[in-house]
Each structure stands twice: as C-alpha cells, then as structure tokens.
Enzyme design. Sequence first.
Site, mmCIF file in Angstrom:
data_model
loop_
_atom_site.group_PDB
_atom_site.id
_atom_site.type_symbol
_atom_site.label_atom_id
_atom_site.label_comp_id
_atom_site.label_asym_id
_atom_site.label_seq_id
_atom_site.Cartn_x
_atom_site.Cartn_y
_atom_site.Cartn_z
ATOM 1 N N GLU A 115 0.828 -1.215 0.000
ATOM 2 C CA GLU A 115 0.000 0.000 0.000
ATOM 3 C C GLU A 115 0.862 1.264 0.000
ATOM 4 O O GLU A 115 0.371 2.348 0.334
ATOM 5 C CB GLU A 115 -0.957 0.019 1.211
ATOM 6 C CG GLU A 115 -1.958 -1.110 1.267
ATOM 7 C CD GLU A 115 -3.048 -1.063 0.184
ATOM 8 O OE1 GLU A 115 -3.015 -0.137 -0.655
ATOM 9 O OE2 GLU A 115 -3.893 -1.977 0.184
ATOM 10 N N HIS A 138 -3.061 1.915 8.132
ATOM 11 C CA HIS A 138 -4.116 1.166 7.438
ATOM 12 C C HIS A 138 -4.279 -0.165 8.165
ATOM 13 O O HIS A 138 -3.295 -0.841 8.465
ATOM 14 C CB HIS A 138 -3.740 0.922 5.972
ATOM 15 C CG HIS A 138 -4.540 -0.176 5.354
ATOM 16 N ND1 HIS A 138 -5.916 -0.146 5.303
ATOM 17 C CD2 HIS A 138 -4.177 -1.365 4.809
ATOM 18 C CE1 HIS A 138 -6.354 -1.255 4.746
ATOM 19 N NE2 HIS A 138 -5.328 -2.017 4.441
ATOM 20 N N HIS A 140 -7.516 -3.515 9.280
ATOM 21 C CA HIS A 140 -8.744 -4.205 8.875
ATOM 22 C C HIS A 140 -9.680 -4.397 10.081
ATOM 23 O O HIS A 140 -9.859 -5.528 10.550
ATOM 24 C CB HIS A 140 -8.396 -5.571 8.259
ATOM 25 C CG HIS A 140 -7.505 -5.528 7.058
ATOM 26 N ND1 HIS A 140 -6.855 -6.645 6.543
ATOM 27 C CD2 HIS A 140 -7.155 -4.501 6.242
ATOM 28 C CE1 HIS A 140 -6.148 -6.295 5.468
ATOM 29 N NE2 HIS A 140 -6.307 -5.002 5.275
ATOM 30 N N GLU A 169 -18.343 9.937 22.967
ATOM 31 C CA GLU A 169 -16.903 10.012 22.677
ATOM 32 C C GLU A 169 -16.610 10.066 21.179
ATOM 33 O O GLU A 169 -15.700 10.752 20.739
ATOM 34 C CB GLU A 169 -16.166 8.802 23.275
ATOM 35 C CG GLU A 169 -15.682 8.987 24.688
ATOM 36 C CD GLU A 169 -16.817 9.025 25.694
ATOM 37 O OE1 GLU A 169 -17.983 8.737 25.340
ATOM 38 O OE2 GLU A 169 -16.535 9.379 26.851
ATOM 39 N N HIS A 210 -12.767 -3.646 2.711
ATOM 40 C CA HIS A 210 -11.332 -3.851 2.878
ATOM 41 C C HIS A 210 -10.821 -3.365 4.241
ATOM 42 O O HIS A 210 -10.370 -4.181 5.040
ATOM 43 C CB HIS A 210 -10.576 -3.178 1.726
ATOM 44 C CG HIS A 210 -9.093 -3.311 1.808
ATOM 45 N ND1 HIS A 210 -8.249 -2.962 0.795
ATOM 46 C CD2 HIS A 210 -8.263 -3.743 2.816
ATOM 47 C CE1 HIS A 210 -6.994 -3.179 1.155
ATOM 48 N NE2 HIS A 210 -6.990 -3.648 2.382
HETATM 49 O O1 2HA Z 1 -0.579 -5.136 3.840
HETATM 50 O O2 2HA Z 1 -3.521 -4.775 4.175
HETATM 51 O O3 2HA Z 1 -4.146 -3.666 1.891
HETATM 52 C C1 2HA Z 1 -1.628 -5.895 3.405
HETATM 53 C C2 2HA Z 1 -2.820 -5.055 3.233
HETATM 54 C C3 2HA Z 1 -3.111 -4.568 1.895
HETATM 55 ZN ZN ZN Z 2 -5.427 -3.930 3.647
#
Ligand code: 2HA
Ligand code: ZN
Length: 263
Positions: A115, A138, A140, A169, A210
């Site tokens: 990324e 980033h 998940h 909050e 994602h």
């Molecule tokens: O690093 O999360 O979006 C792996 C990921 C790609």
């Molecule tokens: Zn990812």
Amino acid sequence: MTYNQKINEIIAQVAEIAGYLWERGWAERNGGNISYNLTEYADETLRTLPGMGEPKELPMAMPHLGGHLFLVTGTGKRMRYVHSQPMDNASIIRIAYDGKSYQIIAEKEIVPTSELPSHLLIHDYIAAAGRSERAVIHTHPTELVAMTHNPAFLQKDVMGTLLWSMIPETRAFCPKGLGIVSYCVPGSTELAQRTVEELHHYDVVMWEKHGAVAIGTDAIEAFDQIDTLSKSAKIYLSGCSMGFQPQGMSMEQMEELKRIFGL
Ligand code: 2HA
Ligand code: ZN
C-alpha cells in the site's frame, strides 16, 4: 544501527501500535501497514545513509516529498512481529529529490508495504497542505469493514453519522466523521488518489470491503480514531445482535455536544 532519541521513540511507538492492531484482531496474516514521516526528526547521519540496492521507481511522482524519510512496515510482514521486532519487519526509505523513486536506507533491505502508493500520496498531500499529521495507519477493523458491506452505509456521511450517534466520545474525538472510498484494488493508484480526496474532509477513511485508513500527528492519535469508531461499530452490532436497531443519540443531542465541545 543507532538512532537519535526521537527516532527511537517513533520506532517504539509504531511497535506499540502494531501490537494493538494484532490484539484487536484487525491484522490477520500480513493485513495492515503503518508509515511515519521521520524527515524533521532525522539527523544528518540518518539522512545521508547510502541507499541499499537500486532506486525503485514510484507509480507516480510525489512532488512534495523530495528527500523525505519514512519508516514503513514491510510487504508481507505481520503486525505481530512488527510489534516484537520492529526493524526486522519495517525499513526506513528515502524519497529521491525529484520525488520519482525511493531507496531503502535502513536497517535491512525490507521492501515497503504493497500500500506504499496510498501511504506516500497521503504524506505528499499532508506536506503540500502544510498539515501536522506524520503517521498513516491502514488496518482491517472487523466491525467497521462489515458495515461497508451494506450499500446504505456507503452513502455520504451515513456511516459516520450513525457511528457518532452510538456514544458521545465518537462525536467528540472523531469530529470530522468518516470518509468512504468505494471498492478499489488494494495497492492501486486509484485507491491512493481517491483516499487523498476524502482526506480533504475526513481524518479517517473506510475502503469498501477492505479496511480503514487514519492519519494523525503520531501513530497513537491515528490508532485512537479508528479504535473510537470501532467502539461505536461494536455498540451498533451489539444492539443488532440483541434483536433491536440501536436508537442512537438524536441530532439535537449531537448538536449539543458540538456546541459544548466546540467541535
Ligand atoms: O498489507 O492490508 O491492503 C496488506 C494489506 C493490503
Ligand atoms: Zn489492507
């Protein structure tokens, strides 16, 4: 390799946050990535380290990042090991003065995250705008990603407003709400460009089906924003799993918070 105190603190902070991402269950396998702009904290020794290997071309020029240094987690690397051995799972890169390529300069030749286009384009926008954020995360987050599978939540400000209404909050500490980028291929320049457009208005952006991206003056601030939104998503999900749609605070109650906290 020895670094100055500030760089050591940043490495330790990124390791700390990587541990939280793993503990939260947001970082299956190599899911997620972190970058941190080190430029203003780097001393001459770090700044002038020789590059390892040939310069690698970037998918697009980063006109405001010439000579900038970044700590970046590695492609295929696990957050749980970024936590325990940060410099075996992340590297420091230097962007060329023309902004078109980069070289790894420390500590091991660990290829940056897939990324990287999104991370660098976000840092490029931050530098161009003179903003104070230095960290990009980033990850998940399960419940937040689940919500992006409902098309109704992908409409502008629907998901952000719902999450604000779950607990005061979130309204107070995620004052800009939540941007949405509809599904794009992971690692693509389209994903990077559309994320930056959303960051003009929001500090946290959801990538449909994602993950989440957040920026902060440091990695703790970026993590806390996602964590707060995630808490709201969990409250929403808890209500739904008890068989009712959570009522949420009213618009008047949220306006009152806005007034009182000067949001
Ligand atoms: O690093 O999360 O979006 C792996 C990921 C790609
Ligand atoms: Zn990812």
